[in-house]
Write a protein that holds these residues in place. Structure first.
Motif, PDB file in Angstrom:
ATOM      1  N   LYS A 109      13.425   7.828  -3.193  1.00 50.82           N
ATOM      2  CA  LYS A 109      12.858   6.656  -2.530  1.00 50.82           C
ATOM      3  C   LYS A 109      11.931   5.965  -3.516  1.00 50.82           C
TER       4      LYS A 109
ATOM      5  N   LYS B 234       9.010   2.538  -3.959  1.00 48.65           N
ATOM      6  CA  LYS B 234       8.358   1.308  -3.516  1.00 48.65           C
ATOM      7  C   LYS B 234       8.385   0.355  -4.693  1.00 48.65           C
TER       8      LYS B 234
ATOM      9  N   TYR C  56       6.056  -4.596   3.152  1.00 51.24           N
ATOM     10  CA  TYR C  56       4.591  -4.595   3.166  1.00 51.24           C
ATOM     11  C   TYR C  56       4.035  -6.006   3.072  1.00 51.24           C
TER      12      TYR C  56
ATOM     13  N   LEU D 268      -2.198  -3.825   6.575  1.00 48.18           N
ATOM     14  CA  LEU D 268      -1.845  -2.862   5.532  1.00 48.18           C
ATOM     15  C   LEU D 268      -0.521  -2.148   5.737  1.00 48.18           C
TER      16      LEU D 268
ATOM     17  N   PRO E 102       3.268  -0.897   6.611  1.00 50.37           N
ATOM     18  CA  PRO E 102       4.600  -1.462   6.419  1.00 50.37           C
ATOM     19  C   PRO E 102       5.269  -1.807   7.741  1.00 50.37           C
TER      20      PRO E 102
ATOM     21  N   ALA F 257       3.576   4.553  10.015  1.00 50.71           N
ATOM     22  CA  ALA F 257       2.525   4.328   9.026  1.00 50.71           C
ATOM     23  C   ALA F 257       3.085   4.598   7.635  1.00 50.71           C
ATOM     24  N   CYS F 258       3.564   5.830   7.390  1.00 49.76           N
ATOM     25  CA  CYS F 258       3.992   6.139   6.021  1.00 49.76           C
ATOM     26  C   CYS F 258       5.452   5.781   5.770  1.00 49.76           C
TER      27      CYS F 258
ATOM     28  N   ALA G  66       5.491  11.830   6.284  1.00 52.06           N
ATOM     29  CA  ALA G  66       4.252  12.565   6.023  1.00 52.06           C
ATOM     30  C   ALA G  66       3.235  12.462   7.160  1.00 52.06           C
TER      31      ALA G  66
ATOM     32  N   THR H   8      -2.628  12.919   5.594  1.00 52.30           N
ATOM     33  CA  THR H   8      -2.000  11.705   5.071  1.00 52.30           C
ATOM     34  C   THR H   8      -0.935  12.015   4.030  1.00 52.30           C
TER      35      THR H   8
ATOM     36  N   TYR I 270       5.709  13.112  -0.551  1.00 52.83           N
ATOM     37  CA  TYR I 270       5.221  12.227  -1.613  1.00 52.83           C
ATOM     38  C   TYR I 270       5.606  12.700  -3.008  1.00 52.83           C
TER      39      TYR I 270
ATOM     40  N   PHE J 279       7.522  10.417  -5.009  1.00 51.48           N
ATOM     41  CA  PHE J 279       6.868   9.233  -5.579  1.00 51.48           C
ATOM     42  C   PHE J 279       5.904   9.564  -6.710  1.00 51.48           C
TER      43      PHE J 279
ATOM     44  N   MET K  19      -4.394   5.054   2.363  1.00 49.56           N
ATOM     45  CA  MET K  19      -3.742   4.199   1.365  1.00 49.56           C
ATOM     46  C   MET K  19      -2.480   4.818   0.767  1.00 49.56           C
TER      47      MET K  19
ATOM     48  N   PHE L 167      -0.166   5.638   2.546  1.00 50.79           N
ATOM     49  CA  PHE L 167       0.880   5.013   3.375  1.00 50.79           C
ATOM     50  C   PHE L 167       1.221   3.614   2.877  1.00 50.79           C
ATOM     51  N   VAL L 168       0.248   2.982   2.277  1.00 45.60           N
ATOM     52  CA  VAL L 168       0.416   1.596   1.846  1.00 45.60           C
ATOM     53  C   VAL L 168       1.005   1.553   0.440  1.00 45.60           C
ATOM     54  N   ASN L 169       0.508   2.430  -0.394  1.00 46.70           N
ATOM     55  CA  ASN L 169       0.980   2.524  -1.769  1.00 46.70           C
ATOM     56  C   ASN L 169       1.077   4.005  -2.122  1.00 46.70           C
TER      57      ASN L 169
ATOM     58  N   TYR M  12       1.782   5.507  -4.611  1.00 47.66           N
ATOM     59  CA  TYR M  12       1.371   5.862  -5.976  1.00 47.66           C
ATOM     60  C   TYR M  12      -0.153   5.857  -6.135  1.00 47.66           C
TER      61      TYR M  12
END
Lengths: 265, 302
Positions: free
Chosen positions: A4, A6, A43, A50, A52, A222-223, A227, B22, B29, B32, B266, B268-270, B272
């Protein structure tokens, strides 16, 4: 398993195809591995929003260099996306989720049922199904509010399309279930995406007809990657992640066999 | 340049961790980010038995952040030790396990099982989740209750313990002192702030649990203030968190008195973010000719 990612991608084209329904092509390497029924997280750039927005993949371009999404403006985030124009950047993560099991339809007669903004993923699915079953076996049943329909002209290229409208202005008056009834249609297998009452009705119908129904669910996320455990659905069997009968829609789904999930109470 | 930080005698290669809940157990994760680059992975809360969590919707967006009421869904310690710990052991990063429970006995059971696992460096005791009705936050909002659970856990823990504090209290300094006096080896703060969102069109709560914990960049100034106050109240090290999105944010927490920092919402938003914060801290240290990270801890002037 595909990795995956982004990434910041580029909008190729966008237009409004029905009131508040937008059709966008995005140039992205994520198209290479995209499957029907999978989704992207999109996003917003506005830092006050914030999280997605999970949006299903509507179509994969033949050269696998672009993805199409068709979405409804429902809030601040999607409103921002609707203002994007060709050459603008768009932040996306993908490709996410399991997708529809295409092979399950091999040689079979199928229903592809889409309600409202649940219709878009049916397009890529219908395309993919043409590789495993005859075109006349692909019965696409789509429900809209009124005569302001969308994606119809795309869908007819890949299957037999039947329409329902709530106000009866086009096709069968009522919903997708009324189409099956009115026309006496039959199938060995169902694929569906749409509002929860529609999915519940399809689950009941499939159980009575004793045929599998693969339904695509949605939930606030959210994620988007499994997660946070925000987007769960109750399941008949113990889930393998938390061992508590709660599957993650973003990861184990969004597509589930209807009998596996406890929906509609 | 030395980015190491030491907490309760344990050396972390850098001060960047993941905020519990998170980041799962890192598996999701790891697609990523290279987990080897993190100071530690702090896992999602784990209880003695599987917990199903709350009904959906469990998450909602708010201005500059989010609300969540997951309710600590987790597979229980046995599955966790068979699956999640072996996964994390593959990486060269420290493992901190977040422990939750409804009763003191629940916490102790998990803590004792983890005592047999030397790969786990520290235990973070979750007494501050606002989304479960029993246990958890009931231990974290009164100084005497916090003191009691800290003592009981400390009695049975083989690893050093971090008490994760709630911001939903009147005096964070008093809570920090209570945990320290009861034997906590370190503190982490802040957990989420209890919030509420109402969908005015449907006239319903945005979250099924009605209230949810708020996180994200919007809460950062509150978190920095609380870390600063806690750091002035106690001698034990502090892991700071709350809305960290960038290295600059992380450095604020360190200057306020945090020995380490965690990235939470964050992720979740980014996805990385953690690794970007690691790199950004290094760049800051280079820019300001800071030889070792320890020189930045609590170094805010005035």
């Amino acid at each position: 398993m595909t990795m995956k990612q982004k990434q910041t991608a580029t909008v190729i084209f966008q237009q409004e195809i029905a009131p508040a329904i937008y059709d966008m092509w995005i140039g992205t390497s994520l198209a290479q591995n995209a499957l029907p029924g999978q989704f992207l997280c999109v996003y917003p750039k506005d830092r006050s929003t914030l999280l997605p927005r999970p949006i299903s993949i509507c179509e994969v371009r033949e050269d696998k260099a672009a993805l199409r999404i068709v979405y409804r403006v429902a809030g601040q985030g999607t409103k921002e996306f609707s203002h994007y124009q060709a050459e603008d950047t768009i932040d996306i993560m993908g490709t996410l989720g399991n997708g529809f099991p295409v092979e399950a339809a091999a040689g079979k007669k199928v229903f592809l049922m889409g309600g409202g903004i649940g219709i878009p993923p049916m397009l890529q699915l219908a395309k993919a199904l043409n590789a495993v079953t005859d075109r006349e076996n692909i019965q696409v049943i789509v429900g809209y509010r009124d005569s302001l329909t969308f994606l119809q002209e795309d869908l007819v290229r890949y299957g037999q399309v039947y329409i329902a409208t709530e106000d009866g202005s086009t096709g069968t008056k009522g919903n997708v279930m009324n189409v099956i009834e009115e026309r006496g249609l039959k199938a060995d297998l169902i694929y569906a995406c749409g509002p929860m009452p529609m999915l519940c009705a399809i689950k009941r119908y499939a159980a009575q007809a004793n045929i599998p129904a693969y339904i695509s669910l949605e939930e606030h996320m959210a994620c988007g990657v499994g997660a946070c455990l925000g987007c769960v659905v109750k399941t008949r069997d113990m889930d393998h992640h938390s061992h508590v009968h709660n599957a993650r829609i973003c990861t184990e789904g969004p597509v589930f066999e209807a009998g596996e999930v406890e929906i509609g109470g | 340049m030395n980015t190491q930080t030491i907490i309760a005698g344990i050396t972390f290669k850098n001060p960047v961790m993941t905020a519990s809940g998170t980041f799962g157990s890192g598996m999701e994760y790891s697609e990523f980010v290279d987990l080897n680059q993190l100071g530690a992975v702090v896992t999602k809360g784990v209880a003695n038995v599987p917990w199903p969590g709350n009904p959906t919707p469990r998450v909602a967006e708010v201005y500059g952040g989010m609300l969540n009421a997951i309710g600590l869904q987790n597979p229980g310690i046995d599955v966790f030790m068979e699956r999640d710990i072996p996964f994390l052991k593959q990486y060269n990063t420290k493992i901190i396990v977040n422990v939750c429970g409804k009763t003191v006995e629940d916490y102790v059971e998990v803590v004792e099982k983890l005592g047999d696992e030397p790969a786990v460096s520290m235990l973070e005791i979750n007494v501050s989740c606002p989304n479960v009705k029993e246990g958890a936050i009931a231990f974290g909002q009164k100084a005497d209750a916090l003191s009691h659970i800290t003592k009981e856990v400390k009695k049975h823990a083989k690893q050093p313990i971090i008490m994760k504090l709630s911001p939903n209290v009147t005096d964070i300094g008093e809570m920090a002192k209570a945990a320290e006096a009861a034997g906590a080896d370190a503190l982490s703060l802040i957990n989420t702030l209890t919030g509420m969102k109402i969908d005015i069109h449907r006239r319903k709560f945005a979250i099924a649990n009605k209230t949810g914990g708020m996180s994200g960049p919007a809460i950062k100034p509150i978190a920095v203030r609380m870390v600063y106050q806690a750091a002035h109240a106690v001698q034990i090290p502090i892991i700071g968190m709350g809305g960290i999105a960038t290295a600059e944010d992380a450095i604020e927490f360190i200057l306020a008195g945090a020995s380490a920092v965690s990235v939470g919402a964050m992720n979740f938003v980014n996805p990385y973010t953690t690794v970007e914060v690691v790199k950004g801290i290094e760049a800051y240290m280079e820019q300001y000719h800071v030889e070792k990270l320890a020189d930045l801890i609590g170094a805010v002037e005035g």
